[in-house]
Motif scaffolding. Structure first.
Motif, PDB file in Angstrom:
ATOM      1  N   LYS A 157      63.261  10.405 -42.943  1.00  0.00           N
ATOM      2  CA  LYS A 157      62.504  11.292 -42.048  1.00  0.00           C
ATOM      3  C   LYS A 157      62.120  10.641 -40.729  1.00  0.00           C
ATOM      4  CE  LYS A 157      60.641  14.253 -45.678  1.00  0.00           C
ATOM      5  NZ  LYS A 157      59.444  14.933 -46.214  1.00  0.00           N
ATOM      6  N   GLU A 158      61.942   9.325 -40.725  1.00  0.00           N
ATOM      7  CA  GLU A 158      61.548   8.642 -39.491  1.00  0.00           C
ATOM      8  C   GLU A 158      62.621   8.816 -38.424  1.00  0.00           C
ATOM      9  OE1 GLU A 158      60.485   4.135 -37.882  1.00  0.00           O
ATOM     10  OE2 GLU A 158      60.371   4.580 -40.025  1.00  0.00           O
ATOM     11  N   GLY A 159      62.186   9.132 -37.215  1.00  0.00           N
ATOM     12  CA  GLY A 159      63.120   9.264 -36.104  1.00  0.00           C
ATOM     13  C   GLY A 159      63.683  10.656 -35.921  1.00  0.00           C
ATOM     14  N   LYS A 160      63.274  11.603 -36.799  1.00  0.00           N
ATOM     15  CA  LYS A 160      63.854  12.948 -36.707  1.00  0.00           C
ATOM     16  C   LYS A 160      62.859  13.974 -36.186  1.00  0.00           C
ATOM     17  CE  LYS A 160      67.380  12.097 -40.209  1.00  0.00           C
ATOM     18  NZ  LYS A 160      67.930  12.486 -41.528  1.00  0.00           N
ATOM     19  N   ASP A 161      61.802  14.230 -36.921  1.00  0.00           N
ATOM     20  CA  ASP A 161      60.861  15.274 -36.535  1.00  0.00           C
ATOM     21  C   ASP A 161      59.471  14.847 -36.965  1.00  0.00           C
ATOM     22  OD1 ASP A 161      59.352  17.549 -36.114  1.00  0.00           O
ATOM     23  OD2 ASP A 161      60.919  18.914 -36.805  1.00  0.00           O
ATOM     24  N   THR A 162      58.520  14.880 -36.048  1.00  0.00           N
ATOM     25  CA  THR A 162      57.163  14.456 -36.389  1.00  0.00           C
ATOM     26  C   THR A 162      56.535  15.349 -37.460  1.00  0.00           C
ATOM     27  OG1 THR A 162      56.306  15.755 -34.528  1.00  0.00           O
ATOM     28  CG2 THR A 162      56.727  13.405 -34.140  1.00  0.00           C
ATOM     29  N   LYS A 163      57.090  16.529 -37.684  1.00  0.00           N
ATOM     30  CA  LYS A 163      56.580  17.388 -38.752  1.00  0.00           C
ATOM     31  C   LYS A 163      56.813  16.754 -40.119  1.00  0.00           C
ATOM     32  CE  LYS A 163      57.207  21.732 -36.222  1.00  0.00           C
ATOM     33  NZ  LYS A 163      57.909  23.054 -36.191  1.00  0.00           N
ATOM     34  N   GLY A 164      57.744  15.823 -40.197  1.00  0.00           N
ATOM     35  CA  GLY A 164      58.020  15.147 -41.465  1.00  0.00           C
ATOM     36  C   GLY A 164      57.091  13.983 -41.740  1.00  0.00           C
ATOM     37  N   TYR A 165      56.162  13.742 -40.826  1.00  0.00           N
ATOM     38  CA  TYR A 165      55.213  12.625 -40.984  1.00  0.00           C
ATOM     39  C   TYR A 165      54.141  13.021 -41.995  1.00  0.00           C
ATOM     40  CZ  TYR A 165      52.126   8.760 -39.582  1.00  0.00           C
ATOM     41  OH  TYR A 165      51.340   7.634 -39.563  1.00  0.00           O
ATOM     42  N   PHE A 198      60.120  -9.850 -29.285  1.00  0.00           N
ATOM     43  CA  PHE A 198      59.078  -9.158 -28.538  1.00  0.00           C
ATOM     44  C   PHE A 198      58.523 -10.091 -27.467  1.00  0.00           C
ATOM     45  CE2 PHE A 198      58.854  -7.431 -32.902  1.00  0.00           C
ATOM     46  CZ  PHE A 198      59.328  -6.167 -32.626  1.00  0.00           C
ATOM     47  N   SER A 199      59.347 -10.439 -26.531  1.00  0.00           N
ATOM     48  CA  SER A 199      58.942 -11.364 -25.474  1.00  0.00           C
ATOM     49  C   SER A 199      58.270 -10.596 -24.344  1.00  0.00           C
ATOM     50  CB  SER A 199      60.162 -12.113 -24.933  1.00  0.00           C
ATOM     51  OG  SER A 199      61.037 -11.209 -24.285  1.00  0.00           O
ATOM     52  N   ASP A 200      57.779 -11.338 -23.359  1.00  0.00           N
ATOM     53  CA  ASP A 200      57.112 -10.708 -22.218  1.00  0.00           C
ATOM     54  C   ASP A 200      58.066  -9.831 -21.402  1.00  0.00           C
ATOM     55  OD1 ASP A 200      54.725 -11.905 -22.820  1.00  0.00           O
ATOM     56  OD2 ASP A 200      55.115 -13.676 -21.601  1.00  0.00           O
ATOM     57  N   THR A 201      59.367 -10.050 -21.583  1.00  0.00           N
ATOM     58  CA  THR A 201      60.341  -9.312 -20.774  1.00  0.00           C
ATOM     59  C   THR A 201      60.683  -7.956 -21.369  1.00  0.00           C
ATOM     60  OG1 THR A 201      62.174 -10.401 -21.918  1.00  0.00           O
ATOM     61  CG2 THR A 201      61.352 -11.447 -19.916  1.00  0.00           C
ATOM     62  N   ASN A 202      60.286  -7.699 -22.593  1.00  0.00           N
ATOM     63  CA  ASN A 202      60.583  -6.389 -23.174  1.00  0.00           C
ATOM     64  C   ASN A 202      59.351  -5.798 -23.851  1.00  0.00           C
ATOM     65  OD1 ASN A 202      60.547  -8.146 -25.332  1.00  0.00           O
ATOM     66  ND2 ASN A 202      62.285  -7.233 -26.381  1.00  0.00           N
ATOM     67  N   GLU A 203      58.310  -5.676 -23.049  1.00  0.00           N
ATOM     68  CA  GLU A 203      57.037  -5.170 -23.560  1.00  0.00           C
ATOM     69  C   GLU A 203      57.188  -3.771 -24.151  1.00  0.00           C
ATOM     70  OE1 GLU A 203      52.599  -4.158 -21.821  1.00  0.00           O
ATOM     71  OE2 GLU A 203      53.779  -5.778 -20.917  1.00  0.00           O
ATOM     72  N   GLU A 204      58.145  -3.020 -23.654  1.00  0.00           N
ATOM     73  CA  GLU A 204      58.336  -1.666 -24.171  1.00  0.00           C
ATOM     74  C   GLU A 204      58.763  -1.677 -25.631  1.00  0.00           C
ATOM     75  OE1 GLU A 204      62.180  -2.988 -22.260  1.00  0.00           O
ATOM     76  OE2 GLU A 204      60.044  -3.027 -21.763  1.00  0.00           O
ATOM     77  N   ILE A 211      54.958   8.853 -30.966  1.00  0.00           N
ATOM     78  CA  ILE A 211      55.184  10.288 -31.164  1.00  0.00           C
ATOM     79  C   ILE A 211      56.460  10.714 -30.452  1.00  0.00           C
ATOM     80  CG2 ILE A 211      54.268  12.596 -30.756  1.00  0.00           C
ATOM     81  CD1 ILE A 211      51.476  11.422 -30.969  1.00  0.00           C
ATOM     82  N   ALA A 212      56.602  10.277 -29.203  1.00  0.00           N
ATOM     83  CA  ALA A 212      57.806  10.632 -28.446  1.00  0.00           C
ATOM     84  C   ALA A 212      59.058  10.016 -29.070  1.00  0.00           C
ATOM     85  CB  ALA A 212      57.657  10.174 -27.007  1.00  0.00           C
ATOM     86  N   ALA A 213      58.911   8.787 -29.572  1.00  0.00           N
ATOM     87  CA  ALA A 213      60.054   8.093 -30.145  1.00  0.00           C
ATOM     88  C   ALA A 213      60.304   8.487 -31.599  1.00  0.00           C
ATOM     89  CB  ALA A 213      59.835   6.586 -30.062  1.00  0.00           C
ATOM     90  N   LYS A 214      59.365   9.233 -32.194  1.00  0.00           N
ATOM     91  CA  LYS A 214      59.447   9.640 -33.602  1.00  0.00           C
ATOM     92  C   LYS A 214      59.633   8.425 -34.506  1.00  0.00           C
ATOM     93  CE  LYS A 214      61.498  14.141 -32.477  1.00  0.00           C
ATOM     94  NZ  LYS A 214      61.726  13.888 -31.045  1.00  0.00           N
ATOM     95  N   THR A 215      58.863   7.390 -34.227  1.00  0.00           N
ATOM     96  CA  THR A 215      58.978   6.160 -34.998  1.00  0.00           C
ATOM     97  C   THR A 215      57.580   5.649 -35.310  1.00  0.00           C
ATOM     98  OG1 THR A 215      59.978   3.954 -35.046  1.00  0.00           O
ATOM     99  CG2 THR A 215      59.129   4.701 -32.922  1.00  0.00           C
TER     100      THR A 215
END
Length: 273
Positions: A157-165, A198-204, A211-215
């Protein structure tokens, strides 16, 4: 022994000898028997493995589970003594007294292989250290998975639809709040604590809208919450590991022990040991 018994024994021995001679000459039967034994062994291996207790059978996270609401409304404000634990030199630990008290939180999910790899090692170290030193260490876990307790459903369910959370421990909005509070603490730590993923160069990679990423937030996250001994104030996040601590491996018992010793200020690893 009577003559009748002697004749019976002799006949039995003769039959056994005859059967053995026949068996030695019956090559097809020998092959069939060997194949049967091999198949029986192969089929029984999974059952034998499941019957042997292993660290992977640990239920440590589940037994220390809390909710985000409990964390933020009771523990962090210092309203509960349940989280008032040893940090640093506690009855025999090896480093100088930190002057701190607090607890450790591990953020995990069921479909996180690294979380599962650590669980048995964490349980063993935590229980042994507390018993050996009467240390009063406090450990809690927070499941951020899509469907807590169901690894397959989490992955599906992860990554598909937040309704599945279907997680009652923490909402997706609360996951966003949590990671935004912890990320600055993580980046302010010395470099030897940082996971190269998770270095300083890829804070994202750490701070994103789950919610937007569904993760979910990245897992595992291990957090040290502390305050001065005797304080009546709130606990603050003072140390954060994301994924793993530096180059240490979550699949190695000794490395996991080093991470735990550091997160509790028991023995400070500096990336050179």
């Amino acid at each position: 022994m009577s003559s009748t018994e002697v004749r019976k024994n002799s006949k039995a021995k003769a039959n056994l000898v005859a059967f053995w001679e026949w068996f030695k000459s019956a090559a097809w039967l020998q092959v069939l028997l060997i194949v049967g034994v091999v198949v029986a062994v192969v089929v029984s291996i999974p059952y034998i493995i499941r019957a042997i207790p292993t660290e992977s059978d640990s239920q440590f996270y589940e037994s220390h589970q809390i909710t985000y609401d409990k964390l933020t409304n009771e523990y962090i404000p210092g309203k509960s003594d349940e989280c008032k634990g040893g940090i640093g030199n506690t009855n025999g630990a090896v480093n100088a007294d930190s002057g701190l008290e607090g607890f450790v939180l591990l953020v995990y999910k069921d479909n996180c292989a690294n979380c599962s790899s650590m669980e048995g090692y964490i349980e063993s170290w935590y229980n042994t250290f507390n018993e050996q030193y009467n240390a009063n260490l406090k450990f809690f876990s927070l499941n951020v998975g899509w469907v807590p307790g169901d690894e397959e459903a989490c992955s599906e369910k992860e990554g598909k639809d937040t309704k599945g959370y279907e997680n009652d421990y923490i909402t997706l909005d609360q996951q966003n709040i949590l990671i935004n509070e912890l990320a600055p603490v993580y980046y302010n730590l010395p470099d030897y604590y940082h996971n190269s993923s998770f270095s300083d160069t890829n804070e994202e990679a750490i701070i994103q809208d789950v919610i937007a990423a569904k993760t979910t937030v990245p897992t595992p996250i291990v957090v040290q919450y502390t305050r001065a001994i005797g304080s009546t104030g709130s606990y603050e996040p003072t140390k954060v590991f994301i994924g793993q601590m530096g180059s240490l491996s979550v699949t190695n018992r000794d490395d996991v022990s080093k991470m735990l010793q550091d997160i509790y200020n028991i023995w400070l690893w500096k990336g050179t040991n």
